[in-house]
Design a protein around this motif. Structure first.
Motif, mmCIF file in Angstrom:
data_model
loop_
_atom_site.group_PDB
_atom_site.id
_atom_site.type_symbol
_atom_site.label_atom_id
_atom_site.label_comp_id
_atom_site.label_asym_id
_atom_site.label_seq_id
_atom_site.Cartn_x
_atom_site.Cartn_y
_atom_site.Cartn_z
ATOM 1 N N GLY A 182 -1.481 27.441 -16.927
ATOM 2 C CA GLY A 182 -1.362 26.602 -18.118
ATOM 3 C C GLY A 182 -2.635 25.805 -18.356
ATOM 4 N N ALA A 183 -3.062 25.055 -17.321
ATOM 5 C CA ALA A 183 -4.261 24.218 -17.466
ATOM 6 C C ALA A 183 -5.488 25.098 -17.694
ATOM 7 N N PHE A 184 -5.537 26.264 -17.012
ATOM 8 C CA PHE A 184 -6.695 27.143 -17.138
ATOM 9 C C PHE A 184 -6.821 27.666 -18.576
ATOM 10 N N ASN A 185 -5.713 28.148 -19.125
ATOM 11 C CA ASN A 185 -5.770 28.677 -20.494
ATOM 12 C C ASN A 185 -6.130 27.582 -21.497
ATOM 13 N N GLN A 186 -5.577 26.384 -21.294
ATOM 14 C CA GLN A 186 -5.907 25.292 -22.227
ATOM 15 C C GLN A 186 -7.375 24.898 -22.099
ATOM 16 N N ALA A 187 -7.898 24.964 -20.858
ATOM 17 C CA ALA A 187 -9.314 24.627 -20.659
ATOM 18 C C ALA A 187 -10.210 25.636 -21.368
ATOM 19 N N LEU A 188 -9.836 26.921 -21.313
ATOM 20 C CA LEU A 188 -10.639 27.943 -22.008
ATOM 21 C C LEU A 188 -10.646 27.692 -23.519
ATOM 22 N N MET A 189 -9.462 27.376 -24.053
ATOM 23 C CA MET A 189 -9.376 27.114 -25.497
ATOM 24 C C MET A 189 -10.220 25.894 -25.875
ATOM 25 N N GLU A 190 -10.147 24.872 -25.024
ATOM 26 C CA GLU A 190 -10.886 23.640 -25.324
ATOM 27 C C GLU A 190 -12.397 23.884 -25.248
ATOM 28 N N LEU A 191 -12.806 24.678 -24.276
ATOM 29 C CA LEU A 191 -14.233 24.993 -24.155
ATOM 30 C C LEU A 191 -14.705 25.761 -25.393
ATOM 31 N N GLY A 192 -13.882 26.697 -25.848
ATOM 32 C CA GLY A 192 -14.223 27.443 -27.067
ATOM 33 C C GLY A 192 -14.321 26.520 -28.266
ATOM 34 N N ALA A 193 -13.393 25.558 -28.354
ATOM 35 C CA ALA A 193 -13.361 24.667 -29.521
ATOM 36 C C ALA A 193 -14.512 23.660 -29.501
ATOM 37 N N LEU A 194 -14.858 23.135 -28.327
ATOM 38 C CA LEU A 194 -15.812 22.022 -28.277
ATOM 39 C C LEU A 194 -17.242 22.432 -27.910
ATOM 40 N N VAL A 195 -17.393 23.490 -27.123
ATOM 41 C CA VAL A 195 -18.738 23.847 -26.623
ATOM 42 C C VAL A 195 -19.189 25.206 -27.164
ATOM 43 N N CYS A 196 -18.344 26.218 -27.013
ATOM 44 C CA CYS A 196 -18.723 27.568 -27.455
ATOM 45 C C CYS A 196 -18.329 27.730 -28.914
ATOM 46 N N THR A 197 -18.950 26.931 -29.761
ATOM 47 C CA THR A 197 -18.589 26.824 -31.176
ATOM 48 C C THR A 197 -19.121 28.032 -31.974
ATOM 49 N N PRO A 198 -18.561 28.289 -33.159
ATOM 50 C CA PRO A 198 -18.991 29.480 -33.913
ATOM 51 C C PRO A 198 -20.495 29.497 -34.171
ATOM 52 N N THR A 199 -21.049 28.367 -34.592
ATOM 53 C CA THR A 199 -22.504 28.322 -34.776
ATOM 54 C C THR A 199 -23.075 27.298 -33.803
ATOM 55 N N GLU A 200 -24.265 27.551 -33.366
ATOM 56 C CA GLU A 200 -24.984 26.690 -32.425
ATOM 57 C C GLU A 200 -24.124 26.244 -31.241
ATOM 58 N N PRO A 201 -23.656 27.190 -30.425
ATOM 59 C CA PRO A 201 -22.914 26.813 -29.213
ATOM 60 C C PRO A 201 -23.804 25.967 -28.298
ATOM 61 N N LYS A 202 -23.157 25.026 -27.598
ATOM 62 C CA LYS A 202 -23.929 24.075 -26.771
ATOM 63 C C LYS A 202 -24.104 24.648 -25.359
ATOM 64 N N CYS A 203 -24.897 25.697 -25.246
ATOM 65 C CA CYS A 203 -25.023 26.429 -23.976
ATOM 66 C C CYS A 203 -25.581 25.545 -22.861
ATOM 67 N N ALA A 204 -26.448 24.611 -23.227
ATOM 68 C CA ALA A 204 -27.040 23.756 -22.184
ATOM 69 C C ALA A 204 -25.983 22.866 -21.527
ATOM 70 N N ASP A 205 -24.899 22.587 -22.239
ATOM 71 C CA ASP A 205 -23.829 21.740 -21.682
ATOM 72 C C ASP A 205 -22.653 22.566 -21.165
ATOM 73 N N CYS A 206 -22.786 23.874 -21.160
ATOM 74 C CA CYS A 206 -21.623 24.729 -20.895
ATOM 75 C C CYS A 206 -21.436 24.949 -19.393
ATOM 76 N N PRO A 207 -20.237 24.663 -18.869
ATOM 77 C CA PRO A 207 -20.010 24.801 -17.429
ATOM 78 C C PRO A 207 -19.968 26.257 -16.957
ATOM 79 N N VAL A 208 -19.818 27.213 -17.894
ATOM 80 C CA VAL A 208 -19.742 28.616 -17.461
ATOM 81 C C VAL A 208 -20.968 29.413 -17.916
ATOM 82 N N GLN A 209 -22.018 28.701 -18.258
ATOM 83 C CA GLN A 209 -23.231 29.362 -18.755
ATOM 84 C C GLN A 209 -23.789 30.357 -17.713
ATOM 85 N N PHE A 210 -23.644 29.989 -16.440
ATOM 86 C CA PHE A 210 -24.186 30.852 -15.368
ATOM 87 C C PHE A 210 -23.577 32.264 -15.396
#
Ligand code: SF4
Length: 374
Positions: A182-210
């Motif tokens: 539950g928490a994992f799926n919600q975290a993925l959705m939140e990361l998509g909504a807040l960091v991996c955005t449609p335009t200009e994703p914030k890759c420098a702040d992304c915890p899964v960039q590696f």
């Protein structure tokens, strides 16, 4: 380059730590109640979080349980949905609430397969309910995770194509964390909504960039690959408010028509009437040219058995439905004959408009009529 599953444990840990710090406090996240989670997930389809919050609070206050929703009249459910659009969602949640109450004794099914049998519940919504409410492993792919997964695996196909969907769902099945789905799926959705955005994703702040293929290849702007947009089609439509003794004729849209279950003035598309519109357009309170008025009256008579006289233009409302750009000509007219009320035809005073669920344009027109009379 392909996603390296050897990175999975690290990805889960990093994502979890990020979510603890950054998760937004949303009303449907404060609960494990499958009913609330279901309603929020249906509302969030095609609608932003910010827009959904007030609708969700209002809806849950009025229908706090599946039993109360099942017992309500469809008109009232639609009235509480008004403004969210895509009204088949509201009709389906009403039907599903009735099925859960009558066939499941009011207890939500806990498996994806059972949930998929219910009206309006697709694979994503079923996975969200099962994982968020019951903390059981289930894959999810919705708009935010679709984009995130596509970038993580460097998907080169159109993400909405059959092949693209197959790859994304397979990836979702593989990454879901069986210990805390539950928490994992919600975290993925939140990361998509807040960091991996449609335009200009914030890759420098992304915890899964590696672990991200798109970032390593510098292809964040190209992934997910989108299908070409369908061309916009221009449409002229008419909405005629037929008046009799201070009341206006409302018609309930039947099953199979657009906005089924909602009420509206007499609304139609008619090429012959559209061709008779003056080139310069009409202005508020203009009398309508005789040929156009005659055509509108005869189409209204075909539709609701009542024609009109003394047509006056009120306004043009412009709106879009899928690929159609609609210019809706709103007019008032005096009803030419009396007509009996039926289940789907009602004479309604402006003071009563509030109690009928109307389409967005129907509501705007209703408010203009009220203002016109002040
Ligand atoms: Fe998205 Fe960038 Fe994170 Fe990759 S690194 S998942 S593109 S935000």
């Amino acid at each position: 380059m392909a996603f390296d599953f050897a990175n999975l444990t690290k990805l889960r840990q990093r994502l979890n730590a990020w979510y603890q710090q950054h998760a937004r406090d949303l009303p449907w996240r404060r609960t494990g109640d499958p009913y609330r989670i279901w309603i929020s997930e249906i509302m969030l389809q095609q609608t932003t979080v910010t827009a959904v919050v007030p609708f969700f609070d209002r809806f849950i206050t009025r229908f706090p349980s599946v039993a109360e929703l099942a017992a309500a009249e469809q008109d009232e459910v639609l009235r509480y949905w008004e403004g969210l659009g895509y009204y088949s969602r509201a009709r389906n949640i009403h039907k599903t609430a009735q099925i859960i109450t009558s066939q499941y004794q009011g207890v939500f099914p806990q498996t994806v397969d059972e949930l998929l049998e219910l009206p309006g519940i697709g694979r994503y919504t079923a996975g969200a309910i099962v994982s968020f409410a019951f903390n059981r492993p289930a894959a999810i792919v919705e708009a935010n995770t679709l984009r995130l997964y596509a970038r993580l695996i460097g998907l080169t196909e159109n993400a909405r194509s059959t092949g693209g969907q197959r790859e994304l769902w397979a990836f979702a099945e593989q990454v879901v964390n069986p210990k805390s789905p539950g928490a994992f799926n919600q975290a993925l959705m939140e990361l998509g909504a807040l960091v991996c955005t449609p335009t200009e994703p914030k890759c420098a702040d992304c915890p899964v960039q590696f672990a991200c293929c798109a970032s390593h290849l510098g292809k964040q702007a190209e992934i997910p690959v989108q299908a070409a947009r369908a061309e916009v089609t221009q449409v002229v439509a008419f909405s005629v408010a037929l008046e009799q003794d201070g009341k206006y004729l409302l018609r309930k849209n039947p099953e199979g028509e657009r906005w089924a279950g909602l009420w509206d003035f007499v609304r139609f598309e008619d090429d012959a009437a559209a061709a008779l519109l003056p080139k310069r357009g009409l202005h508020a309170e203009d009398s309508v040219p005789a040929k156009l008025a005659s055509r509108l009256s005869s189409v209204a008579r075909e539709r609701v058995s009542v024609g009109g006289n003394d047509f006056r233009f009120v306004t043009q409302l412009t709106h879009s439905v899928t690929r159609y750009r609609i210019r809706l000509q709103c007019l008032v007219a005096t009803a030419s004959t009396a007509c009996q009320e039926t289940e789907s035809l009602r004479w309604v005073s402006p003071a009563e408009f509030e109690s009928f669920p109307l389409s967005v344009t129907g509501r705007k027109f209703a408010k203009l009529i009220e203002r016109r009379l002040q």
